[in-house]
Design a protein around this motif. Sequence first.
Motif, PDB file in Angstrom:
ATOM      1  N   CYS A  78       0.857  -1.187   0.000  1.00 44.52           N
ATOM      2  CA  CYS A  78       0.000   0.000   0.000  1.00 44.52           C
ATOM      3  C   CYS A  78       0.894   1.237   0.000  1.00 44.52           C
ATOM      4  N   GLY A  81      -2.257   4.894   0.601  1.00 41.47           N
ATOM      5  CA  GLY A  81      -3.639   4.463   0.456  1.00 41.47           C
ATOM      6  C   GLY A  81      -3.955   3.729  -0.824  1.00 41.47           C
ATOM      7  N   ASP A 247      -4.606   2.187   4.227  1.00 39.75           N
ATOM      8  CA  ASP A 247      -5.703   2.654   3.383  1.00 39.75           C
ATOM      9  C   ASP A 247      -7.002   2.735   4.180  1.00 39.75           C
TER      10      ASP A 247
END
Length: 389
Positions: A78, A81, A247
């Motif tokens: 990730c 996000g 996220d």
Amino acid sequence: MRTKVAIIGAGPAGLLLGRLLENAGIETVILERRSQDYVLGRIRAGVLEQGTVELLDRAGVGERMHADGLIHDGVEFCFDGDKHRFNFRELIGRTVMVYGQTEVTRDLMQARDASGAKTVYESENVSLHDFDSDKPRVRYVKDGIEHELACDFIAGCDGYHGVSRASVPAGSIRTFERVYPFGWLGILVDRPPVAEELIYAHHERGFALCSMRSPTRSRYYVQVPTDEKVEEWSDDRFWDELRRRVDDETAEHLATGPSIEKSIAPLRSFVAEPLRFGRLFLAGDAAHIVPPTGAKGLNLAASDVGVLADALIEFYADRSPAGIDGYSARVLSRIWKAERFSWWMTSILHTFPDTDTFSRRIQRAEFDYLRSSEVAARSLAENYTGLPI
């Protein structure tokens, strides 16, 4: 007292080496300066490469691992996000298993206890002697009484701060080290994991990792400065910081709760060369340290002792020194590749004190390349699941 192989250290490396040699009919004695409970109380990583799983099966200690371990087909990365999953099974046909190092150690301990092989816990003042001859000796104190253990070989599996590497003359060994300007603040919590696989997150505030130990116990980390104090981090502060770095979907589904363990682990890369000194061999953390980012610490230790066990078995079965002569070069080749991968993972996922806007764009470009190139993704999968021994 006499044995064929004296093993210094009853962590997973020493215990696995002892088990592999025992299965081949080679007698060992393990000396450990800590108590059995202390060794089992260490909280460590739990991602096993496929080769490590196979080695534990060979040692005959894989039954509980296969019953309780969690097979992972891939991981998620990730970046601010933006999340992407890498499916190792589809990319290269390999997987990893999540099974805590504490549980690996417990399985190996129980197997050794059941067989009656000798382990001396709380061995004090351990010292190594004459390993440059064909008659090495180890001295130690147990319950106030000094003992001497004669042996054919000594395996130093006693960690970074152990006596084995410290016993090598300074002029005979070279070390390479990089100390990173941050650590991992980790908590253990009895809550279900937020995802079925690990999530590695890069954020301008710092790195974060969502991991697990079982379907009901989770392990989470956030990057912190090296001078941070664990006492300054309440559980609420930790959860708030973790949510900022992952996220939105992951943040929303986090099952929070009171931590049952909280600690800060510094990050370091370290390699010693060579790893053989006459009849003394170094393995595991006595030989190398990697940042936990690439999940290589336990796996490198396992591959070290797998190679060393084969070399010693060859020596006793065929009187051939080929394996022990080649041990250092063989394992160092794999160690440096794992060091490179762990350094690379650390470099692209963490925020460094001197990280500027250009550096972050380079990190972002690396992430975009990984998710857009099958060749790059396959390289990630190959390294993460473990290079051949």
